[in-house]
Motif scaffolding. Sequence first.
Motif, PDB file in Angstrom:
ATOM      1  N   CYS A  67       0.751  -1.245  -0.196  1.00  0.00           N
ATOM      2  CA  CYS A  67      -0.034   0.191  -0.042  1.00  0.00           C
ATOM      3  C   CYS A  67       0.870   1.346  -0.095  1.00  0.00           C
ATOM      4  CB  CYS A  67      -0.999   0.112   1.304  1.00  0.00           C
ATOM      5  SG  CYS A  67      -2.207  -1.498   1.021  1.00  0.00           S
ATOM      6  N   LEU A 118      -7.990  -3.563  -1.481  1.00  0.00           N
ATOM      7  CA  LEU A 118      -7.113  -2.277  -1.215  1.00  0.00           C
ATOM      8  C   LEU A 118      -6.464  -1.727  -2.185  1.00  0.00           C
ATOM      9  CD1 LEU A 118      -6.703  -3.181   2.478  1.00  0.00           C
ATOM     10  CD2 LEU A 118      -8.256  -1.730   1.921  1.00  0.00           C
ATOM     11  N   ARG A 149      -6.497   2.331  -2.972  1.00  0.00           N
ATOM     12  CA  ARG A 149      -7.201   2.618  -1.939  1.00  0.00           C
ATOM     13  C   ARG A 149      -6.351   3.584  -1.185  1.00  0.00           C
ATOM     14  NH1 ARG A 149     -12.746   2.914  -1.504  1.00  0.00           N
ATOM     15  NH2 ARG A 149     -13.668   0.756  -2.166  1.00  0.00           N
ATOM     16  N   TYR A 184      -6.092   6.098   3.640  1.00  0.00           N
ATOM     17  CA  TYR A 184      -6.621   5.360   2.419  1.00  0.00           C
ATOM     18  C   TYR A 184      -8.382   5.973   2.445  1.00  0.00           C
ATOM     19  CZ  TYR A 184      -3.506   1.709   3.797  1.00  0.00           C
ATOM     20  OH  TYR A 184      -2.415   0.975   3.944  1.00  0.00           O
ATOM     21  N   ASP A 185      -8.592   5.960   1.176  1.00  0.00           N
ATOM     22  CA  ASP A 185      -9.981   6.309   0.659  1.00  0.00           C
ATOM     23  C   ASP A 185     -10.707   5.067   0.935  1.00  0.00           C
ATOM     24  OD1 ASP A 185     -12.181   6.862  -0.712  1.00  0.00           O
ATOM     25  OD2 ASP A 185     -11.299   6.888  -2.666  1.00  0.00           O
ATOM     26  N   TYR A 186     -11.125   4.873   2.222  1.00  0.00           N
ATOM     27  CA  TYR A 186     -11.665   3.484   2.609  1.00  0.00           C
ATOM     28  C   TYR A 186     -12.457   3.852   3.885  1.00  0.00           C
ATOM     29  CZ  TYR A 186     -12.110  -1.498   3.200  1.00  0.00           C
ATOM     30  OH  TYR A 186     -12.731  -2.699   3.098  1.00  0.00           O
TER      31      TYR A 186
END
Length: 266
Positions: free
Chosen positions: A190, A228, A231, A253-255
Amino acid sequence: MRIISLNVNGIKQAAEKGFFEWMIEQDADVVCVQDLQAKEYQLSEDMINPGNYSGYFFDADEDGFSGVAVYCKEPPKAIMFGLGNPEFDMEGRFIQADFEKVSIASVLFPSGVAGTPLQEHKFQFMKAFMGHLKKTLRKRRDFLFCGTFYVAHKTHDVHDWKNQQGKSGFMDEERAWMDHILGPMGYVDCFREANYDQDEFSWWPQTEGAWERNEGWRIDYQLGTPGLKRRAAQAKIYKNKRFSDHGPVIIDYDYELNGEEDFNFF
């Protein structure tokens, strides 16, 4: 959703250097901590539940050794202690917090020493952990594994990589293990989803001046399941102040963690 991971190399000494005050200021949803070198009962209340965080711990059996924790702003639905492997669980290497949509784990690999039994112990853990990752892919939720893997994946993840070949953490077998996880298995590094900069290191050796010259390795990760991918909105390794020989890995994170979007990126 903001997640922070840090190998504190002794939680008490990190606290003395201002780690918890800094952590509270970051306002992360979850903070994963590794290598506590102390048991939960040996910590003060301010270290167990700092600010508006609740801490969950998995201690090693041996005093002053290993140990992992997760600090959560919102109560998780469940906590998972260990990997179900007695040999490694007694070393306090894995704890996981389950939320509505995602599970977030704090993990500490053995560091290993090339050419010694310690390296074989590390390889055995890597084998066991890969088995856990395979099982995880069959579950219908996202997972994030945060912590110190003691493996630098690519040449740009190690300063002066040509002279580090063959050393534990940059052995061909270790890098191939990471290739498989991030390749055929579909897991996501990530940090590299959002940050492609060179010389982004998370650990610096004790050699005098190594940190000041940024001569380090990137051996701390946040690895996510395929859901993910893309994300991670922003990622950095905090270097303005030192709490240990590792640097905090911070990723926004866009989560959704528990059903609400959070776009308060740094």
